[in-house]
Design an enzyme around this catalytic site. Structure first.
Site, short mmCIF file in Angstrom:
data_model
loop_
_atom_site.label_atom_id
_atom_site.label_comp_id
_atom_site.label_asym_id
_atom_site.label_seq_id
_atom_site.Cartn_x
_atom_site.Cartn_y
_atom_site.Cartn_z
CG ASP A 1 -9.95 77.21 62.82
OD1 ASP A 1 -8.74 77.00 62.67
OD2 ASP A 1 -10.44 77.59 63.90
CG HIS B 1 -6.48 76.72 58.39
ND1 HIS B 1 -6.95 75.46 58.71
CD2 HIS B 1 -6.95 77.54 59.38
CE1 HIS B 1 -7.65 75.51 59.83
NE2 HIS B 1 -7.67 76.75 60.25
CE1 TYR C 1 -7.42 76.84 69.06
CE2 TYR C 1 -8.24 79.09 69.19
CZ TYR C 1 -7.72 78.04 68.44
OH TYR C 1 -7.52 78.21 67.10
#
Length: 405
Positions: free
Chosen positions: A182, A374, A319
């Site tokens: 990630d 993930h 983000y």
């Protein structure tokens, strides 16, 4: 040298009581027809069930007791232009004097806790058997877990990079390896680009790259174009490209919201534990390979966000900030000189062809796996540990970066 302090998790009882009150007052929508299929997102019935478990059965005090059996520490990190950061981290040392320091970097919606399944396997003594041992350092990134929140704008990839690198130096690890998925992909490769004298090898379980551009690699571009037109990708590569497109079309709305409107979604997550639960639980299910999440596990993950030092809204800012400034999070952002190793899991949210990935640097290790998604360290800890041991064992391709022949 920054002082290293022991850290103990201690959430006030008033904060736990407030959580229970908020959960008790929560309202839930009725699922639409077929609403239990996940086609429109997390089924309301699932969130209602887990929220009730969180309120009535989940015991934070018991979980906190387990957490405090781990080797928690914190230190103060200073970065130009920002107030000093209190950085929380796990630091499990191996008894071996030849152990390799390994920085474990999490992403969202994960955290330092992801490392706990692989921690004992990577630091255990081998009892004379050949194979690498590691000193594991797993920080809570700023704005996550028990690290400081950053209220000032501009804390992006360069600052996350420097915070992690300074942490390793403060522990006396001037030369080290790293493992990431990630956001860990971008942070560890950024360290490798900016501090090549320190980070000697990288292992990634999330790999995203761009095809070779015509201006930089004419031959590579021709190979890419031919492969693409003729569809000479392997079945796994075709599946990865399909997953990438599906993610862009139907799975990336969360990213666009947090990337462009972090304050809006942050307000909802800060006030409502049910909103936080729904926001995170969807990804836990969608991004894993049929992993059998228990309600207990989900509540542990979500509670670490709810009770984080900076609050559950702070993590959203990564983000927004990662895509600002001159040092943005982009595939292939600066090629690290470190030796690279990749572990490929079939249900990763996005994947690019191996030829593209090998453009990221000096790739010395690749392994395909038949199951996993993930959150590799949580879903398939044994497979991830095996890959790290294979990559770094005395006969492995990365060992001599630390022990020159």
């Amino acid at each position: 040298m920054p002082k290293i302090r022991e850290y103990r998790v201690a959430v006030p009882s008033t904060a736990i009581e407030e959580l229970h009150q908020k959960l008790a007052l929560s309202k839930f929508p009725e699922d639409s027809e077929g609403g239990d299929s996940w086609a429109q997102g997390t089924p309301s019935a699932d969130i209602r069930r887990i929220a009730q478990y969180w309120q009535k059965e989940f015991k934070w005090a018991t979980f906190e007791e387990r957490l405090n059996k781990l080797p928690h520490f914190e230190t103060t990190i200073s970065l130009d232009g920002f107030d000093p950061i209190q950085l929380h981290f796990l630091h499990q040392k191996s008894a071996s004097p030849d152990a390799i320091p390994l920085l474990f970097v999490h992403g969202w919606p994960g955290g330092f806790f992801e490392v706990t399944k692989i921690l004992p396997m990577l630091t255990a003594e081998k009892n004379g058997e050949p194979g690498p041992e590691f000193h594991i350092v797993a920080p809570s990134l700023p704005n996550f877990g028990f690290s400081s929140g950053i209220s000032k704008r501009g804390f992006g990839l360069r600052q996350y990079t420097d915070a992690c690198h300074k942490l390793m130096l403060s522990l006396g690890y001037e030369r080290y390896a790293a493992q990431g998925g990630d956001w860990g992909l971008y942070i560890t490769t950024s360290i490798g680009n900016l501090y090549p004298e320190s980070i000697l090898a990288l292992h990634l379980n999330f790999v995203i790259a761009l095809p070779p551009p015509l201006t930089q690699s004419p031959l590579g571009f021709v190979r890419f174009l031919t492969t693409h037109i003729m569809n000479w990708y392997t079945p796994r590569e075709q599946a990865g490209l399909k997953a990438s497109q599906e993610y862009q079309d139907n799975g990336s709305a969360y990213l666009q919201i947090m990337r462009t409107r972090p304050q809006t979604i942050g307000t909802m997550l800060a006030d409502s534990p049910v909103a936080l639960l729904a926001w995170i639980y969807e990804k836990l299910v969608a991004w894993t390979d049929d992993y059998p999440w228990t309600d207990q596990e989900v509540c542990e993950w979500v509670s670490l966000y709810w009770f984080s030092r900076a609050g559950p809204a702070a993590s959203v800012n990564i983000y927004y900030e990662m895509f600002q400034g001159d040092w943005k999070a982009e595939p292939g952002r600066g090629l690290p000189k470190a030796k690279l190793g990749f572990s490929y899991f079939p249900k990763e949210i996005a994947a690019t062809p191996r030829m593209w990935n090998r453009r990221l640097g000096h790739v010395v290790f690749e392994k395909e796996h038949g199951k996993g998604g993930h959150f590799a360290a949580w879903e398939q800890p044994g497979a991830l540990v095996h890959d790290l041991q294979e990559m770094f064992n005395p006969n492995g391709p990365a060992f001599h970066a630390f022990r020159p022949a």
